[in-house]
Design a protein around this motif. Structure first.
Motif, PDB file in Angstrom:
ATOM      1  N   ALA A 107      -2.230  93.226 -15.193  1.00 44.97           N
ATOM      2  CA  ALA A 107      -3.132  93.377 -16.252  1.00 44.97           C
ATOM      3  C   ALA A 107      -4.028  94.010 -15.829  1.00 44.97           C
ATOM      4  N   ARG A 108      -4.750  93.772 -14.410  1.00 47.92           N
ATOM      5  CA  ARG A 108      -5.867  94.628 -13.790  1.00 47.92           C
ATOM      6  C   ARG A 108      -5.498  96.117 -13.801  1.00 47.92           C
ATOM      7  N   ARG A 109      -4.243  96.316 -13.328  1.00 49.14           N
ATOM      8  CA  ARG A 109      -3.788  97.637 -13.196  1.00 49.14           C
ATOM      9  C   ARG A 109      -3.747  98.381 -14.443  1.00 49.14           C
ATOM     10  N   SER A 110      -3.285  97.824 -15.614  1.00 51.15           N
ATOM     11  CA  SER A 110      -3.171  98.421 -16.791  1.00 51.15           C
ATOM     12  C   SER A 110      -4.553  98.757 -17.407  1.00 51.15           C
ATOM     13  N   ALA A 111      -5.358  97.592 -17.412  1.00 47.25           N
ATOM     14  CA  ALA A 111      -6.800  97.851 -17.522  1.00 47.25           C
ATOM     15  C   ALA A 111      -7.559  98.899 -17.001  1.00 47.25           C
ATOM     16  N   VAL A 148     -10.830 104.432 -10.287  1.00 46.90           N
ATOM     17  CA  VAL A 148      -9.577 103.623 -10.801  1.00 46.90           C
ATOM     18  C   VAL A 148      -9.570 102.183 -10.428  1.00 46.90           C
ATOM     19  N   HIS A 149      -9.830 102.219  -8.917  1.00 51.53           N
ATOM     20  CA  HIS A 149      -9.823 100.680  -8.429  1.00 51.53           C
ATOM     21  C   HIS A 149     -11.285 100.051  -8.498  1.00 51.53           C
ATOM     22  N   ASP A 150     -12.253 100.553  -9.273  1.00 51.21           N
ATOM     23  CA  ASP A 150     -13.594 100.094  -9.435  1.00 51.21           C
ATOM     24  C   ASP A 150     -14.038  99.696  -8.242  1.00 51.21           C
ATOM     25  N   PRO A 151     -14.454 100.616  -7.406  1.00 51.86           N
ATOM     26  CA  PRO A 151     -15.046 100.323  -6.123  1.00 51.86           C
ATOM     27  C   PRO A 151     -16.623 100.167  -6.206  1.00 51.86           C
TER      28      PRO A 151
END
Length: 307
Positions: A107-111, A148-151
Motif C-alpha cells: 500500500a505504501r508503494r501505491s500511495a 518517491v520514497h518520502d526521504p
C-alpha cells in the motif's frame, strides 16, 4: 541533519571545493548559491555520495557518506544536475524501477507513486518514453524519483531548471509544503528561488563559503536596503524631483530611469528616508504612480560578494 566538516575536493591543481563546513537542520530550506564554476554541484555530489572528497567528511542524518553509504543514501532524495534518467523507459516504468530500488512495497508503494504522479502532474505522460519528453517534464520526472520514497533529506540541484513560470510555481509550492518536516538543500543560481522557498542561503565563490545568512539578512547588506523608489505620473517632473530628493540630508544619492520616469533614493548609512521622501512628494505636488520602500536587492549583494 546534514553536516559537512572541512569538505574539500581537488582535481589535480584545481581546488573545486575548499574547506566547506556547514550544518542544516530539520525544517530548514537552504539555498546553495554561487556563480558558474563556484563549486555548488561538486558540493552537492559529495553530499550525495557520488563524488569522494579529497579531505573532510559529510554525513546525512548521522550516517557518514563514505563509511555508511547505503544508510546515508536511504535517508536521501537527490535530484542531480540535468536530471539524468533512462530515456528508453516510459515514465511509469522508470518510477516503478525507482520504487523497486527504494524497496517500496504494498500500500505504501501505491500511495507514494500516486502522490508524486498527482503532485507533479505526470498522469498525461506516464506511457511516454522519457527521451520524448520536454525538458520541463524530464525535470519533473527527476524530482518525482527524488521524493518517491518520502526521504527526510532532499538535495535538489537546480530543481526548477527548464520549467515555465506556472511549473516553477507548482514545484516551489511543493517544496514549501515538504519543508515542514524535511531538510532541503537547493543548489541554484536563480535568486528569486531564494526569496520563494529558502529560509537560509549560503553563497559560495571560488570553492569557499563567502556568506551564510537568511534571505532578509542578505538583502539588508544591499546598498538598496531601505531605499525608496518612486515612479512619476508626469515624466516632465523627473528632473525637479531628482534635485529635490537629492537635497534631502538623509539621502546619499539618487538613481534615475528616464525610460519609465522612476527614481530611487539611496539612504545615508543607517538612515530611514521614507518619511522624508513621502513628505517631500506631498509638499511639492509630485504626481506619483507608486512609492515603495525597498528591502534590498539580492542580485546586487550576490554580485558584490562573488566578484
Amino acid at each position: 541533519m546534514i553536516k559537512t566538516e572541512h569538505l574539500t575536493k581537488r582535481y589535480g591543481t584545481l581546488t573545486a571545493v575548499d574547506d566547506v563546513s556547514f550544518e542544516v537542520g530539520p525544517g530548514e530550506v537552504l539555498g546553495f548559491l554561487g556563480p558558474n564554476g563556484a563549486g555548488k554541484t561538486t558540493t552537492m555530489r559529495m553530499l550525495a555520495g557520488f563524488v569522494t572528497p579529497t579531505t573532510g567528511r559529510a554525513s546525512i542524518c548521522g550516517h557518514d557518506v563514505e563509511t555508511e553509504p547505503l544508510a546515508a543514501k536511504a535517508a536521501l532524495g537527490y535530484l542531480p544536475e540535468g536530471a539524468p534518467s533512462y530515456g528508453e523507459m516510459t515514465v511509469r516504468r522508470f518510477l516503478d524501477f525507482i520504487a523497486d530500488v527504494r524497496a517500496l512495497e504494498g500500500a505504501r508503494r501505491s500511495a507514494r507513486l500516486e502522490h508524486v504522479i498527482e503532485h507533479l502532474h505526470l498522469g498525461a505522460v506516464l506511457e511516454q518514453t522519457i527521451d520524448t519528453l520536454s525538458k520541463g517534464f524530464r525535470r519533473r520526472v527527476g524530482l518525482a524519483q527524488a521524493i518517491v520514497h518520502d526521504p527526510p533529506v532532499l538535495i535538489l540541484d537546480e530543481p526548477t531548471d527548464g520549467l515555465d513560470p506556472n511549473q516553477k510555481h507548482e514545484v516551489r509550492a511543493l517544496i514549501n509544503d515538504m519543508a515542514r518536516d524535511k531538510i532541503i538543500v537547493i543548489s541554484t543560481h536563480i535568486l528569486e528561488e531564494v526569496d520563494a522557498v529558502c529560509s537560509r542561503a549560503i553563497i559560495i565563490a571560488r570553492g569557499r563559503i563567502v556568506a551564510d545568512d537568511t534571505p532578509a539578512g542578505l538583502a539588508a547588506r544591499s546598498r538598496y536596503h531601505n531605499a525608496v523608489t518612486m515612479q512619476l505620473e508626469q515624466p516632465g517632473q523627473l528632473q525637479t524631483a531628482r534635485a529635490a530628493v537629492a537635497a534631502l540630508p538623509v539621502v546619499e544619492r539618487v538613481e534615475v530611469s528616464e525610460r519609465d520616469a522612476r527614481l530611487t533614493a539611496l539612504p545615508r548609512s543607517g538612515a530611514t528616508i521614507l518619511p522624508a521622501v513621502s513628505e517631500l512628494a506631498a509638499r511639492t505636488g509630485l504626481q506619483l504612480k507608486e512609492l515603495h520602500l525597498e528591502s534590498g536587492r539580492l542580485d546586487e549583494v550576490f554580485r558584490t560578494i562573488t566578484a
